[in-house]
Design a protein around this motif. Sequence first.
Motif, PDB file in Angstrom:
ATOM      1  N   SER A   1    -137.119  20.070  15.565  1.00 14.64           N
ATOM      2  CA  SER A   1    -138.481  20.281  15.067  1.00 14.64           C
ATOM      3  C   SER A   1    -138.816  21.766  15.141  1.00 14.64           C
ATOM      4  CB  SER A   1    -139.471  19.460  15.902  1.00 14.64           C
ATOM      5  OG  SER A   1    -139.585  20.005  17.202  1.00 14.64           O
ATOM      6  N   PRO A   2    -139.864  22.200  14.436  1.00 14.20           N
ATOM      7  CA  PRO A   2    -140.227  23.621  14.423  1.00 14.20           C
ATOM      8  C   PRO A   2    -140.516  24.209  15.810  1.00 14.20           C
ATOM      9  CG  PRO A   2    -141.409  22.446  12.701  1.00 14.20           C
ATOM     10  CD  PRO A   2    -140.701  21.412  13.535  1.00 14.20           C
TER      11      PRO A   2
ATOM     12  N   SER B   1    -134.012  18.349  10.022  1.00 10.82           N
ATOM     13  CA  SER B   1    -135.220  19.002  10.523  1.00 10.82           C
ATOM     14  C   SER B   1    -136.406  18.115  10.203  1.00 10.82           C
ATOM     15  CB  SER B   1    -135.412  20.368   9.853  1.00 10.82           C
ATOM     16  OG  SER B   1    -134.376  21.236  10.232  1.00 10.82           O
ATOM     17  N   VAL B   2    -137.242  17.903  11.198  1.00  5.10           N
ATOM     18  CA  VAL B   2    -138.440  17.086  11.022  1.00  5.10           C
ATOM     19  C   VAL B   2    -139.626  17.828  11.631  1.00  5.10           C
ATOM     20  CG1 VAL B   2    -137.151  14.894  11.061  1.00  5.10           C
ATOM     21  CG2 VAL B   2    -138.085  15.817  13.189  1.00  5.10           C
ATOM     22  N   SER B   3    -140.819  17.382  11.322  1.00  2.00           N
ATOM     23  CA  SER B   3    -142.005  17.991  11.922  1.00  2.00           C
ATOM     24  C   SER B   3    -142.091  17.564  13.387  1.00  2.00           C
ATOM     25  CB  SER B   3    -143.267  17.536  11.180  1.00  2.00           C
ATOM     26  OG  SER B   3    -143.533  16.167  11.445  1.00  2.00           O
ATOM     27  N   ASP B   4    -142.909  18.286  14.147  1.00  2.22           N
ATOM     28  CA  ASP B   4    -143.094  17.922  15.549  1.00  2.22           C
ATOM     29  C   ASP B   4    -143.664  16.511  15.674  1.00  2.22           C
ATOM     30  OD1 ASP B   4    -142.176  20.249  16.929  1.00  2.22           O
ATOM     31  OD2 ASP B   4    -143.966  21.304  16.241  1.00  2.22           O
ATOM     32  N   LYS B   5    -144.585  16.160  14.793  1.00  3.55           N
ATOM     33  CA  LYS B   5    -145.176  14.827  14.823  1.00  3.55           C
ATOM     34  C   LYS B   5    -144.119  13.759  14.524  1.00  3.55           C
ATOM     35  CE  LYS B   5    -148.831  11.834  13.028  1.00  3.55           C
ATOM     36  NZ  LYS B   5    -148.205  10.753  13.717  1.00  3.55           N
TER      37      LYS B   5
END
Length: 144
Positions: A64-65, A127-131
């Motif tokens: 995640s970012p 890659s995914v968002s933090d959520k």
Amino acid sequence: MAGASPAATLPAVAEELLSEMAAAVRESARVPDEHLLLLKFVFGSSALQALDLVDRQSVTLISSPSGRHVYQVLGSSGKTYTCLASCHYCSCPAFAFSVLRKSDSLLCKHLLAVYLSQVMGNCQQLSVSDKQLTDMLLMKKQEA
């Protein structure tokens, strides 16, 4: 190597073997036969099963970012397990029973596959968002 080194949690012999394997792969882009034999000696039948998971590209690094990351391993049964290499953890029943409860194994095949995929540079990346990462981890917890 992506993620944390297994050095913090594995016995020295396993750490050294994975380190030597990583150096050999960097040098010649392959794992020497003697390292494969040592892998089998140290980890038993889990070694072959883990290598099979790596060959089938069943290991995915999800990041995640914010810099958080987890590994997911598609097991031979078709179930997906979450591995946290930084703290030497896998969500599979074999890890809970053989590693934590009985202490008769150093790792399960999924966690070993994570370490081997790091060594061999053979890991899917997502890659995914933090959520999304939080939701993935919470969903796993609710299923358990």
